[in-house]
Design an enzyme around this catalytic site. Structure first.
Site, PDB file in Angstrom:
ATOM      1  N   ASN A 281      -9.038 -12.821  24.798  1.00  0.00           N
ATOM      2  CA  ASN A 281      -9.114 -11.188  24.609  1.00  0.00           C
ATOM      3  C   ASN A 281      -9.772 -10.771  26.042  1.00  0.00           C
ATOM      4  O   ASN A 281     -10.599 -11.196  26.777  1.00  0.00           O
ATOM      5  CB  ASN A 281      -9.620 -10.555  23.526  1.00  0.00           C
TER       6      ASN A 281
ATOM      7  N   GLU B 151     -10.726  -7.162  27.649  1.00  0.00           N
ATOM      8  CA  GLU B 151     -11.108  -5.652  27.486  1.00  0.00           C
ATOM      9  C   GLU B 151     -11.035  -4.996  28.738  1.00  0.00           C
ATOM     10  O   GLU B 151     -10.941  -5.474  29.746  1.00  0.00           O
ATOM     11  CB  GLU B 151     -12.434  -5.659  26.741  1.00  0.00           C
TER      12      GLU B 151
ATOM     13  N   GLU C 168      -4.042 -13.175  21.337  1.00  0.00           N
ATOM     14  CA  GLU C 168      -2.634 -13.487  21.132  1.00  0.00           C
ATOM     15  C   GLU C 168      -1.516 -12.991  22.195  1.00  0.00           C
ATOM     16  O   GLU C 168      -0.738 -13.578  22.637  1.00  0.00           O
ATOM     17  CB  GLU C 168      -2.290 -13.304  19.758  1.00  0.00           C
TER      18      GLU C 168
ATOM     19  N   CYS D 224      -4.167  -9.159  14.493  1.00  0.00           N
ATOM     20  CA  CYS D 224      -3.676  -7.683  14.530  1.00  0.00           C
ATOM     21  C   CYS D 224      -2.134  -7.540  14.348  1.00  0.00           C
ATOM     22  O   CYS D 224      -1.560  -8.623  14.735  1.00  0.00           O
ATOM     23  CB  CYS D 224      -4.203  -6.838  15.618  1.00  0.00           C
TER      24      CYS D 224
ATOM     25  N   CYS E 203      -0.319  -7.890  17.571  1.00  0.00           N
ATOM     26  CA  CYS E 203      -0.120  -9.391  17.959  1.00  0.00           C
ATOM     27  C   CYS E 203       0.866  -9.978  17.070  1.00  0.00           C
ATOM     28  O   CYS E 203       1.661 -11.083  17.554  1.00  0.00           O
ATOM     29  CB  CYS E 203      -1.487  -9.833  18.089  1.00  0.00           C
TER      30      CYS E 203
HETATM   31  N1  THU Z   1      -8.722  -8.675  19.046  1.00  0.00           N
HETATM   32  C1  THU Z   1      -7.945  -9.896  19.495  1.00  0.00           C
HETATM   33  O1  THU Z   1      -7.762 -10.298  20.548  1.00  0.00           O
HETATM   34  N2  THU Z   1      -6.879 -10.407  18.657  1.00  0.00           N
HETATM   35  C2  THU Z   1      -6.701  -9.903  17.515  1.00  0.00           C
HETATM   36  O2  THU Z   1      -5.708 -10.118  16.546  1.00  0.00           O
HETATM   37  C3  THU Z   1      -7.703  -8.927  16.920  1.00  0.00           C
HETATM   38  C4  THU Z   1      -8.597  -8.472  17.801  1.00  0.00           C
HETATM   39  C5  THU Z   1      -9.716  -8.232  20.206  1.00  0.00           C
HETATM   40  C6  THU Z   1      -9.400  -6.948  20.657  1.00  0.00           C
HETATM   41  C7  THU Z   1     -10.982  -6.627  21.112  1.00  0.00           C
HETATM   42  O3  THU Z   1     -11.097  -7.243  22.471  1.00  0.00           O
HETATM   43  C8  THU Z   1     -11.868  -7.338  20.005  1.00  0.00           C
HETATM   44  O4  THU Z   1     -10.832  -8.279  19.428  1.00  0.00           O
HETATM   45  C9  THU Z   1     -12.252  -6.284  19.137  1.00  0.00           C
HETATM   46  O5  THU Z   1     -11.453  -5.639  18.432  1.00  0.00           O
END
Ligand code: THU
Length: 144
Positions: A43, A45, A56, A98, A101
């Protein structure tokens, strides 16, 4: 062929690359293709929080931007996702992809006409499929 533990290990390694200073929740994803290749993502941010990218989604972006048309021939057979505190992915609640994704993964899966197994890391590892996570999915096949 890579097994569940190997792909989860790849996802955990990918999580080390997370840039997540705001949530402090480090996520890693590993996508396994029929040819044995693995594409990983973490991830990413942003100070404008809503712009953040999930692990993902980063992996799918790598596949489609670096693989191009090759993705059509590379069936997506398995996905591993992990997340947690920095340096401690997979500890605690099971991390499932999520909603956004799931849709991103579906694009790659439909291109290769597969229904990948999805391993979700945590104290209890969940084994499921993309079609179970995203039933009646809309994808490239709908636009053909
Ligand atoms: N996050 C992911 O990378 N993948 C997911 O399927 C769920 C959430 C990340 C997004 C954010 O950077 C952190 O998790 C907290 O939500």
């Amino acid at each position: 062929m890579i097994n569940r533990e190997d792909l989860l290990a790849q996802a955990r390694a990918a999580a080390l690359g997370a840039y997540a200073p705001y949530s402090n929740f480090h996520v890693g994803a590993a996508l396994l293709f029929a040819d044995g290749s693995v594409v990983r993502g973490a991830n990413v941010e942003n100070a404008s929080y809503g712009l953040s990218l999930c692990a993902e989604t980063v992996a799918v972006g790598k596949v489609l931007s670096e693989g191009g048309g090759a993705a059509l021939r590379r069936g997506l057979v398995a996905v591993a996702v992990t997340g947690g505190a920095p340096g401690a992915p997979g500890q605690g609640a099971t991390v499932t992809p999520c909603g956004r994704c799931r849709q991103m993964l579906n694009e790659v899966a439909q291109l290769g006409t597969t229904d990948p197994v999805v391993w979700c890391d945590g104290d209890a590892v969940l084994e499921t499929t993309l079609s179970a996570l995203l039933p009646h999915a809309f994808g490239p096949a709908n636009l053909a």
